[in-house]
Enzyme design. Sequence first.
Site, PDB file in Angstrom:
ATOM      1  N   HIS A  14      40.951  45.369  51.224  1.00 52.72           N
ATOM      2  CA  HIS A  14      40.779  44.969  49.670  1.00 52.72           C
ATOM      3  C   HIS A  14      40.170  43.357  50.640  1.00 52.72           C
ATOM      4  O   HIS A  14      41.118  43.113  52.368  1.00 52.72           O
ATOM      5  CB  HIS A  14      41.966  44.053  49.121  1.00 52.72           C
ATOM      6  CG  HIS A  14      41.776  42.641  48.965  1.00 52.72           C
ATOM      7  ND1 HIS A  14      41.439  41.890  48.960  1.00 52.72           N
ATOM      8  CD2 HIS A  14      40.936  42.768  46.917  1.00 52.72           C
ATOM      9  CE1 HIS A  14      41.245  40.492  47.644  1.00 52.72           C
ATOM     10  NE2 HIS A  14      40.902  41.798  47.026  1.00 52.72           N
ATOM     11  N   ASN A  16      44.894  43.766  39.823  1.00 53.30           N
ATOM     12  CA  ASN A  16      44.995  43.117  40.903  1.00 53.30           C
ATOM     13  C   ASN A  16      46.167  41.718  41.093  1.00 53.30           C
ATOM     14  O   ASN A  16      44.945  40.754  40.896  1.00 53.30           O
ATOM     15  CB  ASN A  16      44.310  43.329  42.844  1.00 53.30           C
ATOM     16  CG  ASN A  16      44.499  43.047  43.411  1.00 53.30           C
ATOM     17  OD1 ASN A  16      46.256  42.296  44.198  1.00 53.30           O
ATOM     18  ND2 ASN A  16      43.458  42.358  44.097  1.00 53.30           N
ATOM     19  N   GLY A  45      37.330  34.992  43.027  1.00 54.82           N
ATOM     20  CA  GLY A  45      38.341  33.800  42.929  1.00 54.82           C
ATOM     21  C   GLY A  45      37.549  32.626  42.703  1.00 54.82           C
ATOM     22  O   GLY A  45      38.468  31.782  43.029  1.00 54.82           O
ATOM     23  N   GLY A  98      40.980  40.494  39.853  1.00 52.57           N
ATOM     24  CA  GLY A  98      42.502  39.725  40.435  1.00 52.57           C
ATOM     25  C   GLY A  98      42.687  38.832  39.156  1.00 52.57           C
ATOM     26  O   GLY A  98      43.734  38.992  38.288  1.00 52.57           O
ATOM     27  N   GLY A  99      42.326  37.174  39.076  1.00 47.05           N
ATOM     28  CA  GLY A  99      43.028  36.795  38.514  1.00 47.05           C
ATOM     29  C   GLY A  99      42.686  36.489  37.125  1.00 47.05           C
ATOM     30  O   GLY A  99      44.165  36.245  36.240  1.00 47.05           O
TER      31      GLY A  99
HETATM   32  P1  PGA Z   1      39.233  38.054  41.007  1.00 48.31           P
HETATM   33  O1  PGA Z   1      39.523  38.678  42.351  1.00 48.31           O
HETATM   34  O2  PGA Z   1      39.241  38.852  39.921  1.00 48.31           O
HETATM   35  O3  PGA Z   1      39.896  37.090  41.128  1.00 48.31           O
HETATM   36  O4  PGA Z   1      37.682  36.773  41.305  1.00 48.31           O
HETATM   37  C1  PGA Z   1      39.529  39.895  42.335  1.00 48.31           C
HETATM   38  C2  PGA Z   1      39.883  40.665  43.178  1.00 48.31           C
HETATM   39  O5  PGA Z   1      40.190  40.205  44.362  1.00 48.31           O
HETATM   40  O6  PGA Z   1      40.238  42.159  43.579  1.00 48.31           O
END
Ligand code: PGA
Length: 241
Positions: A91, A9, A169, A225-226
């Site tokens: 989300h 994502n 995050g 995400g990241g």
């Molecule tokens: P993250 O985000 O891997 O940066 O923690 C995951 C997400 O929001 O789907």
Amino acid sequence: MRRKFIVGNWKMNGNHASLVEAQDIAAAARARPDIDVAVCPPFTMIATMASAGGVTIGGQDCHAASSGAFTGSVSASLLADAGARLAIVGHSERRELSGESDALIAAKASAVLAGGLDVILCIGETLEIRRGGDATAFVLSQLAASLPEGLRPQPGRIAVAYEPVWAIGTGLTPELADIEAMHGAIRGALGPAGPEVRLLYGGSVNAANAAAILKAADVDGALVGGASLTAAAFVPIIAAA
Ligand code: PGA
């Protein structure tokens, strides 16, 4: 048998300069025909990345209506027309920042399925709820209220992503036993459809923790995400699946 499903994502990141990352991610995805890999870039990059091929492309959101006077919004049919094959709905960033309710998310999920796309439905508790000891009850009530009606006949087209809000995050992740307990509870709550629905874990998944998380009971994949923004970070997660 549920195939492992690794989804990136990109949130509000990624532009044409990121295509080199997308190409390397697509090459890694092609090398793993035994699993499913998808990337959800910003709307502006869907068509370009979908025509480059190699990896399934998805949207990060979808409007509940199929067309009409909804300035700034994108429908399932527009996503499909751009080359997307799936869409994320619910989300926590949309739930929090855009005030999206479970009912709206259920309507969006139905629209995604009706538009011929697969759906990834996100649910997860805040730290306050986790600390209060109510995480499972909260997550199951969110699931019940935001599940699309269309799930029942087509469970293979929906994935549920359990994403504790406090893990997104932050570099924090739940204990593996807590992930397994939550995924087991979600699977149970899905009833007869449960065995066909893929359950993804999301929240600070990275190259170092992916293998252990992806081996956990009832974890069929990850929403990342990241660590999905660069091939260097995301490819090891694909390899860990
Ligand atoms: P993250 O985000 O891997 O940066 O923690 C995951 C997400 O929001 O789907």
